[in-house]
Design a protein around this motif. Structure first.
Motif, PDB file in Angstrom:
ATOM      1  N   UNK A  20       0.822  -1.221   0.000  1.00  0.00           N
ATOM      2  CA  UNK A  20       0.000   0.000   0.000  1.00  0.00           C
ATOM      3  C   UNK A  20       0.854   1.268   0.000  1.00  0.00           C
ATOM      4  N   UNK A  21       2.039   1.182  -0.598  1.00  0.00           N
ATOM      5  CA  UNK A  21       2.886   2.365  -0.697  1.00  0.00           C
ATOM      6  C   UNK A  21       2.246   3.414  -1.593  1.00  0.00           C
ATOM      7  N   UNK A  22       1.682   2.965  -2.710  1.00  0.00           N
ATOM      8  CA  UNK A  22       1.052   3.885  -3.652  1.00  0.00           C
ATOM      9  C   UNK A  22      -0.399   3.507  -3.930  1.00  0.00           C
ATOM     10  N   UNK A  23      -0.869   2.434  -3.312  1.00  0.00           N
ATOM     11  CA  UNK A  23      -2.232   1.944  -3.537  1.00  0.00           C
ATOM     12  C   UNK A  23      -3.134   2.376  -2.394  1.00  0.00           C
ATOM     13  N   UNK A  24      -4.331   2.835  -2.726  1.00  0.00           N
ATOM     14  CA  UNK A  24      -5.287   3.229  -1.696  1.00  0.00           C
ATOM     15  C   UNK A  24      -5.549   2.059  -0.749  1.00  0.00           C
ATOM     16  N   UNK A  25      -5.526   2.327   0.554  1.00  0.00           N
ATOM     17  CA  UNK A  25      -5.655   1.254   1.537  1.00  0.00           C
ATOM     18  C   UNK A  25      -7.017   0.570   1.482  1.00  0.00           C
ATOM     19  N   UNK A  26      -8.077   1.334   1.157  1.00  0.00           N
ATOM     20  CA  UNK A  26      -9.404   0.727   1.057  1.00  0.00           C
ATOM     21  C   UNK A  26      -9.487  -0.244  -0.121  1.00  0.00           C
ATOM     22  N   UNK A  27      -8.877   0.131  -1.223  1.00  0.00           N
ATOM     23  CA  UNK A  27      -8.834  -0.754  -2.395  1.00  0.00           C
ATOM     24  C   UNK A  27      -8.043  -2.014  -2.068  1.00  0.00           C
ATOM     25  N   UNK A  28      -6.915  -1.836  -1.385  1.00  0.00           N
ATOM     26  CA  UNK A  28      -6.089  -2.984  -1.014  1.00  0.00           C
ATOM     27  C   UNK A  28      -6.845  -3.926  -0.083  1.00  0.00           C
ATOM     28  N   UNK A  29      -7.589  -3.356   0.880  1.00  0.00           N
ATOM     29  CA  UNK A  29      -8.374  -4.175   1.807  1.00  0.00           C
ATOM     30  C   UNK A  29      -9.427  -4.982   1.061  1.00  0.00           C
ATOM     31  N   UNK A  30     -10.094  -4.343   0.087  1.00  0.00           N
ATOM     32  CA  UNK A  30     -11.129  -5.030  -0.679  1.00  0.00           C
ATOM     33  C   UNK A  30     -10.553  -6.207  -1.468  1.00  0.00           C
ATOM     34  N   UNK A  31      -9.380  -6.007  -2.037  1.00  0.00           N
ATOM     35  CA  UNK A  31      -8.762  -7.067  -2.835  1.00  0.00           C
ATOM     36  C   UNK A  31      -8.284  -8.216  -1.960  1.00  0.00           C
ATOM     37  N   UNK A  32      -7.598  -7.893  -0.870  1.00  0.00           N
ATOM     38  CA  UNK A  32      -7.053  -8.957  -0.021  1.00  0.00           C
ATOM     39  C   UNK A  32      -8.154  -9.738   0.689  1.00  0.00           C
ATOM     40  N   UNK A  33      -9.307  -9.111   0.905  1.00  0.00           N
ATOM     41  CA  UNK A  33     -10.412  -9.806   1.555  1.00  0.00           C
ATOM     42  C   UNK A  33     -10.930 -10.948   0.687  1.00  0.00           C
ATOM     43  N   UNK A  34     -10.812 -10.806  -0.630  1.00  0.00           N
ATOM     44  CA  UNK A  34     -11.196 -11.899  -1.530  1.00  0.00           C
ATOM     45  C   UNK A  34     -10.362 -13.141  -1.237  1.00  0.00           C
ATOM     46  N   UNK A  35      -9.064 -12.938  -1.074  1.00  0.00           N
ATOM     47  CA  UNK A  35      -8.156 -14.052  -0.789  1.00  0.00           C
ATOM     48  C   UNK A  35      -8.472 -14.654   0.580  1.00  0.00           C
ATOM     49  N   UNK A  36      -8.708 -13.793   1.565  1.00  0.00           N
ATOM     50  CA  UNK A  36      -9.014 -14.266   2.915  1.00  0.00           C
ATOM     51  C   UNK A  36     -10.322 -15.051   2.920  1.00  0.00           C
ATOM     52  N   UNK A  37     -11.307 -14.588   2.147  1.00  0.00           N
ATOM     53  CA  UNK A  37     -12.595 -15.275   2.084  1.00  0.00           C
ATOM     54  C   UNK A  37     -12.436 -16.691   1.535  1.00  0.00           C
ATOM     55  N   UNK A  38     -11.614 -16.830   0.518  1.00  0.00           N
ATOM     56  CA  UNK A  38     -11.364 -18.156  -0.055  1.00  0.00           C
ATOM     57  C   UNK A  38     -10.772 -19.088   1.000  1.00  0.00           C
ATOM     58  N   UNK A  39      -9.786 -18.585   1.741  1.00  0.00           N
ATOM     59  CA  UNK A  39      -9.149 -19.396   2.776  1.00  0.00           C
ATOM     60  C   UNK A  39     -10.133 -19.751   3.884  1.00  0.00           C
ATOM     61  N   UNK A 181     -18.686 -14.035   8.304  1.00  0.00           N
ATOM     62  CA  UNK A 181     -18.318 -12.670   8.689  1.00  0.00           C
ATOM     63  C   UNK A 181     -17.396 -12.053   7.633  1.00  0.00           C
ATOM     64  N   UNK A 182     -16.476 -12.856   7.091  1.00  0.00           N
ATOM     65  CA  UNK A 182     -15.563 -12.358   6.059  1.00  0.00           C
ATOM     66  C   UNK A 182     -16.326 -11.986   4.791  1.00  0.00           C
ATOM     67  N   UNK A 183     -17.405 -12.717   4.505  1.00  0.00           N
ATOM     68  CA  UNK A 183     -18.236 -12.378   3.345  1.00  0.00           C
ATOM     69  C   UNK A 183     -18.863 -10.998   3.535  1.00  0.00           C
ATOM     70  N   UNK A 184     -19.289 -10.692   4.765  1.00  0.00           N
ATOM     71  CA  UNK A 184     -19.836  -9.362   5.061  1.00  0.00           C
ATOM     72  C   UNK A 184     -18.749  -8.303   4.903  1.00  0.00           C
ATOM     73  N   UNK A 185     -17.542  -8.631   5.363  1.00  0.00           N
ATOM     74  CA  UNK A 185     -16.415  -7.704   5.229  1.00  0.00           C
ATOM     75  C   UNK A 185     -16.142  -7.403   3.758  1.00  0.00           C
ATOM     76  N   UNK A 186     -16.197  -8.453   2.928  1.00  0.00           N
ATOM     77  CA  UNK A 186     -15.938  -8.277   1.498  1.00  0.00           C
ATOM     78  C   UNK A 186     -16.932  -7.303   0.878  1.00  0.00           C
TER      79      UNK A 186
END
Length: 283
Positions: A20-39, A181-186
């Motif tokens: 998240x050096x140059x990436x918006x933190x909210x966008x990064x959270x949305x993307x990484x939550x997809x990976x977390x949801x799968x796990x 809960x992670x689905x709600x977060x996503x």
């Protein structure tokens, strides 16, 4: 497995910071939550808890949604704080959510505490305060104190997540509750991205940062898998303390990988955090 759980938890914050050096933190959270949801759903099917979906009542759904919203708010605040401040300062504040959780549990759940737990709470708070060193760290953290506001917000919402889960989700398997809960977060994370008009930023994420964002999600999932596998095969009295002390690894990584600065006062604060965490675990 417990050591690997702590290792992956430590790497999660570091890789997130690098993504998240140059990436918006909210966008990064949305993307990484997809990976977390799968796990998280992998965990559900590994443990066979998907059958519990039909047993969730209306009250359970309500508290799952509320808990998911609190989790999402915590994650959004946490990664925004990481973007603004140093890892070795943000993580201790976030970990201090344990203290707030206990206070809320005493007030609303009528739980009791012993002397060892009170000592742990005091040490955790003292350690976290000692690690807030305005004279050291990145220029962004020194110039802009917003990282502290977001870190505190992360801790508050994390505590609310625990209380909501405790109050309203009895009878729901932990892995299944986490997945739902992670689905709600996503959903929440992507709504924030849409509302703030950041959808165009998704296509602009540098490949290197996108890689680290995804790796951060993988580290979270890997930590969960190792943690629950360790709990299954080993004593909780050993597994939990090792996992909780991931803050030590996180700070070590921040110093050696990200080259963040730490004063003697901050190192002493880290020591208090470690002792306080152990007190809380064994109380």
């Amino acid at each position: 497995l417990a050591c690997l759980s702590a290792l992956f938890a430590g790497l999660m914050s570091i890789t997130a910071k690098m993504g998240i050096k140059h990436t918006d933190s909210n966008v990064a959270t949305a993307i990484r939550t997809i990976v977390v949801l799968i796990f998280s759903w992998i965990m559900v099917f590994i443990t066979g808890q998907q059958q519990g979906l039909s047993e969730i009542d209306g009250r359970g759904v309500l508290f799952l949604v509320l808990s998911g919203l609190a989790t999402g708010a915590s994650w959004l605040c946490y990664f925004r704080s990481l973007q603004l401040g140093d890892v070795n300062k943000v993580v201790p504040i976030d970990k201090s959510s344990t203290v707030l959780t206990i206070i809320l549990a005493i007030l609303f759940l009528n739980e009791t505490v012993n002397g060892l737990k009170i000592a742990g709470m005091i040490l955790l708070l003292a350690g976290a305060l000692m690690m807030i060193d305005k004279k050291s760290g990145s220029q962004a953290a020194a110039k802009d104190g917003r990282w502290l506001m977001y870190a505190i917000g992360s801790a508050v919402f994390a505590a609310l997540t625990s209380i909501l889960a405790k109050v309203g989700m009895q009878g729901i398997a932990s892995n299944l509750a986490t997945a739902l809960r992670t689905a709600v977060v996503l959903v929440m994370a992507w709504v924030v991205v849409l509302v703030t008009g950041k959808t165009k930023d998704v296509a602009k994420i540098p490949r290197r940062e996108l890689l680290f964002i995804c790796v951060s999600g993988l580290m979270t999932g890997a930590s969960w898998l190792c943690y629950f596998a360790a709990l299954k095969d080993g004593p909780a009295s050993v597994v939990v303390p090792i996992d909780k002390l991931s803050v030590l690894l996180t700070v070590a990584f921040s110093v050696f990988i990200l080259h963040e600065k730490m004063s003697l006062k901050a190192w002493l604060g880290l020591g208090l955090l470690a002792i306080g965490t152990l007190c809380m675990v064994f109380a």
